[in-house]
Design an enzyme around this catalytic site. Sequence first.
Site, PDB file in Angstrom:
ATOM      1  N   SER A 136      65.269  38.922  -1.501  1.00 55.35           N
ATOM      2  CA  SER A 136      65.380  37.499  -1.855  1.00 55.35           C
ATOM      3  C   SER A 136      65.849  36.595  -0.724  1.00 55.35           C
ATOM      4  CB  SER A 136      66.320  37.342  -3.054  1.00 55.35           C
ATOM      5  OG  SER A 136      65.743  37.922  -4.213  1.00 55.35           O
ATOM      6  N   THR A 137      66.407  37.133   0.342  1.00 53.02           N
ATOM      7  CA  THR A 137      66.738  36.253   1.472  1.00 53.02           C
ATOM      8  C   THR A 137      65.476  35.646   2.062  1.00 53.02           C
ATOM      9  OG1 THR A 137      66.780  38.193   2.933  1.00 53.02           O
ATOM     10  CG2 THR A 137      68.902  37.413   2.104  1.00 53.02           C
TER      11      THR A 137
END
Length: 574
Positions: free
Chosen positions: A306-307
């Site tokens: 998700s980064t």
Amino acid sequence: MRNRTYNKKKLLIVFLCAVCIVIVLAGRLVWLMIFEADYYQEKAQALHERERSIKAARGRILDASGTVLADNRTVCTISVIHSQITDPEEVIRALSQTLEMEESEVREKVEKVSSMERIRTNVEKETGDIIRKMDLDGVKVDEDFKRNYPYDELASTVLGFTGADNQGIIGLEVKYEEYLKGQDGTILTTTDARGIELPGEAEDRIEPVPGNDLQTSLDYNLQMYAQQMAEKVMEEKQADGVSILLMNPQNGEIMAMVNVPEFDLNDPFTLNTGVDASILSDEEKQDALNQMWRNRCINDTYEPGSTFKIITASAALEEGVVELDDTFSCPGYRVVEDRKIRCHKVGGHGQETFVEGVMNSCNPVFIDVGLRLGADTFCDYYEQFGLMDLTGVDLPGEAGTIMHKRENIGTVELATMSFGQSFQVTPIQMAATVSSIVNGGFRVTPHVGVRVLNEDGSQKLVLEHGKKDRIVSEETSLTMRAILEKVVSEGSGKNAAIEGYQIGGKTATSQTLPRSANKYISSFIGFAPADDPQVLGMCIIYNPQGVYYGGTIAAPVIRDIFENILPYLGVEKE
């Protein structure tokens, strides 16, 4: 009369031949004595000279404030010259006792007929002085330098180490070898035809030229504290490893880079895993050493999870395919072709805006955004952000991005790529790209080396690290900083919040391959202050046991680091 005439002819022919031979020999002698005199004089001189090397002191490696991270200490090399030994038994006995070596090993080297034979290198200076005072015929004690690392394990995968020949092997030691190595000197002594040094003859010395110092952007205090935090969370979560990266997002200077477990730079060939190396084959031991020396921030790739949504969101805003108040629906999954791709929240997030989707780290929202971009546009931005190129970090062995070929990206691949799965990048690539997005939109080159210094500390060379190219507009950068600040203050990154500071960031939890192994990588990327980033921090925890969500275990690590280092960096609370 006929015989006399015949004999005279024979004598004349022999005489003429002899005269020709004498003329040729005389000519050759003249040529050698006059025209080739210098050459043969040098050859003769070389036969009567013995040359010994004087090692140059290797340049030091310093942190940003001048703290010495890599230095030298004086050691000795003990050698014997076979032709000069007058009492072999005394030499064998003295050297074996003083150097604590097997007598048979010393005897083999002492009795070997050679111009010079090394008995042992890297002998402590005190021991070398003892042998020198013995005044043994044929024994030479030459001073040398050995690399010394005052802080043992600190920044081991960044600094690197040197081999027996004092040349760099990994890390900064090999990257900046040309500046650090210096130039060796020599000692010339005159010998007779038997190779014995002539008494009373002075030694000719060519003094060594020491190497230049390398000043880095590393900060000893930040590196030490980050390593302590990495070791703490690694022990608490029984993880395979932890990497922490602190970087200035404005110029790419790396202030700390940690990869635990680190190894002892003063003993780099001893495994740090506790495995008995004696039971390993040579190949197995070398593989284990190579694995121990790896810099995971540079040499290894991983699925960012998700980064990576930071990059997808930036591309969507830049392309204009999404507005901040666009609404999306999350029932807990999204069906793409024949695949049901789930959100981390099983029950779904319901109706939410784009900003809320980022705050909630909602996969269906980013699937929709990725599909709006389309595969070609997505790939165009991927290249524009520099993700298909190496970052250019000044550390060896940087790995490249592992990515689908453009023509092979279907709807399912695009959907998973939009939230950071099905491809791999290096941690340094993620840190550099996020820095570039939040610093106003300019691509930075991460680096450790800053300048090369002369022996007296004066500046010799400022190291250049590439030009800054704009990758997103200033408006998009400003918007992303505001959104990521909300992620920490109100969203999934709340465990990174610090009272009095505006922190921006993004959490991530990705699963390693094969998925059936149920191993995870937890990570968090944060920056502060959110309105004018001065430091970017990244924490990656490999295969944590128990709770493995990045927002739960990785975000608090960066929070604790920022809480302690922001005042140190001069960033005041609001």
